[in-house]
Design an enzyme around this catalytic site. Structure first.
Site, PDB file in Angstrom:
ATOM      1  N   GLU A   1       0.883  -1.173   0.000  1.00  0.00           N
ATOM      2  CA  GLU A   1       0.000   0.000   0.000  1.00  0.00           C
ATOM      3  C   GLU A   1       0.912   1.212   0.000  1.00  0.00           C
ATOM      4  OE1 GLU A   1      -1.522   3.186   0.957  1.00  0.00           O
ATOM      5  OE2 GLU A   1      -2.016   2.362   2.933  1.00  0.00           O
TER       6      GLU A   1
ATOM      7  N   CYS B   1      -2.434   8.789   3.105  1.00  0.00           N
ATOM      8  CA  CYS B   1      -2.123   8.276   1.771  1.00  0.00           C
ATOM      9  C   CYS B   1      -3.264   8.489   0.787  1.00  0.00           C
ATOM     10  CB  CYS B   1      -1.754   6.796   1.845  1.00  0.00           C
ATOM     11  SG  CYS B   1      -2.998   5.773   2.665  1.00  0.00           S
TER      12      CYS B   1
END
Length: 476
Positions: free
Chosen positions: A250, A284
């Site tokens: 990720e 993010c």
């Protein structure tokens, strides 16, 4: 206020610290004060963690689904019970407002509880075969997992890394960020107190490259899970490839937000202005590049700047604070450099653009507009307190810009046109897309990206399946 706890490693269920181990200081980002000293794992510590993880996997892989689910459920309850204390510790070491920290912690509890409920439904299948023969598909735990978690969500990232692995029947060695260790340790402690055997989850700290090379160099580890920058993700992928270890990555993003002329602007402004500066922009999936259709650009710009200027910045432990400090000294340095570069390229600075005070790592919530595509901030994830507002002629141009970068984690769109919504779903290159909504996260939905934003998923059923392998069985 909670007292910052003593720091340690967790190996075989035991708290390990002291002796001749190297240490590093953990700082309060709001003040710069030293909170504590964190021990680094020695090579012997890492070898012990690996050996214990191998033992833990041999035992935990055969643990009944009911036992694994019971541990996850009880851990979720303990996290909820301790959420206030953990939130204050998290804010001390990471900086985000304490209410935001508590929300993160509760989400982690919800995720563990979801995994517990989902486990019984994860079954293989038996296929039709002639009498006397059998064919079945089985799902089995992949093996011991090495997990590396960042500092921006120090409790939730641990719940994601550890929860999926232990739900699947794996053991896990997790290395949280050295900058935010206490919240991570407190989260793992809830799992241990809920009955997770100590050999099933180890927690280590150290120089990141040294720890990753040591763990990934061992044949005991069969899977790598990493959340962090694309550059580090590529490096770790190469290390994992040496032994063909499975990976979940990720990685970075640069979230486009497409605002069309038929959007509900008040709703979009209320949600996205706050979302862009959640956790001081250190998210993010943060919305960073606002792609606004020309007819509504001026209205959206003015409303956005008005809301951003009203945000209250300060120590996350104080009442009413909406934006805390950035988590480390690197954050303000990077944003300051990017903002200056954008302005030098011709961008307009609409608000912010300065550090706040001379204590801690505070930076004003900043808004730029009319930023040229060759500015650094248009091409590299800022990961901080800044949003970019640019105008576009229409849908085709906006989709092209949304897809221009090699990143593809989260994207957002605001439009009431049902046909356009379906076109965006089909055309936008991202692992997650929110339309007329400000969030791309839900415990029962997979979380992950495409392109340079990584591969594999956490959360949802996919978070468990990512830690399993498939076996085909044929009996004649």
């Amino acid at each position: 206020m909670s007292t910052y706890p003593a720091l340690h490693l967790l190996i075989g269920g035991n708290q390990v610290s002291g002796e001749s181990r190297k240490t590093e200081e953990v700082l309060n980002p709001a003040t710069g004060d030293v909170l504590g000293k964190l021990p680094h794992a020695s090579a012997d510590d890492l070898d012990a963690a690996l050996a214990n993880s191998a033992k833990g996997f041999a035992m935990w892989r055969t643990a009944p689904v009911e036992q694994r689910a019971a541990v996850l459920t009880k851990a979720g309850a303990l996290i909820r019970e301790r959420a206030g204390t953990i939130a204050e510790i998290l804010t001390l070491e990471q900086g985000k407002p304490v209410g935001e920290a508590k929300g993160e912690i509760i989400y982690g509890a919800m995720l563990l509880e979801f995994y517990a409920r989902e486990l019984p439904g994860i079954e293989g299948r038996t296929l039709d075969r002639p009498e006397g023969k059998r064919a079945e598909v089985r799902y089995e735990p992949v093996g011991p997992v090495a997990a590396f978690a960042p500092w921006n969500f120090p409790s939730l990232n641990i719940a994601r890394k550890v929860g999926g692995a232990i739900a699947a029947g794996c053991s896990v060695i997790v290395k949280p960020s050295e900058e935010t260790p206490a919240a991570a340790l407190a989260t793992v402690q809830c799992l241990l107190d809920a009955g997770l055997p100590g050999d099933v989850c180890q927690v280590v700290f150290g120089v990141p490259d040294e720890v990753s090379r040591h763990l990934l160099g061992s044949p005991i580890i069969r899977k790598l899970s990493f959340t962090g920058s694309t550059a580090v993700g590529k490096h770790l992928s190469k290390l994992a490839a040496e032994d063909l270890k499975r990976t979940t990555m990720e990685l970075g993003g640069h979230g486009p937000v497409m605002v069309f002329d038929d959007a509900n602007l008040d709703k979009a402004l209320d949600q996205m202005a706050a979302n862009a500066f959640r956790n001081a922009g250190q998210v993010c999936v943060s919305p960073t590049r606002f792609l606004i259709e020309e007819p509504v650009f001026d209205q959206f710009r003015d409303g956005f700047v008005e809301r951003v200027k009203a945000l209250k910045v300060g120590n996350g432990l104080e009442d009413g604070i909406q934006v805390g400090p950035m988590a480390n000294s690197r954050g303000p340095d990077q944003i300051e450099r990017m903002v200056k570069d954008a302005v030098a390229h011709g961008a307009k600075l609409l608000s912010g653009g300065e550090r706040i005070g001379n204590q801690g790592y505070f930076y004003e919530p900043t808004v730029l507009s009319d930023v040229p595509v060759d500015a650094e901030i248009m091409n590299e994830e800022p990961f901080g307190s800044v949003a970019i507002l640019n105008r576009f002629a229409g849908e085709a141009e906006m989709v092209a810009e949304a897809n221009r970068l090699p990143y593809g984690l989260a994207a957002y769109a605001w439009t009431e046109d049902a046909g356009r919504q379906e076109r965006l779903i089909a055309q936008v290159e991202s692992g997650m897309l929110a339309i007329n909504a400000g969030s791309v996260s839900a415990v029962d939905m997979p979380f992950g990206g495409v392109k340079w934003s990584g591969h594999g998923h956490e959360d949802g059923r996919e978070g468990i399946m990512a830690c399993m392998v498939t076996k085909s069985v044929h009996v004649g």
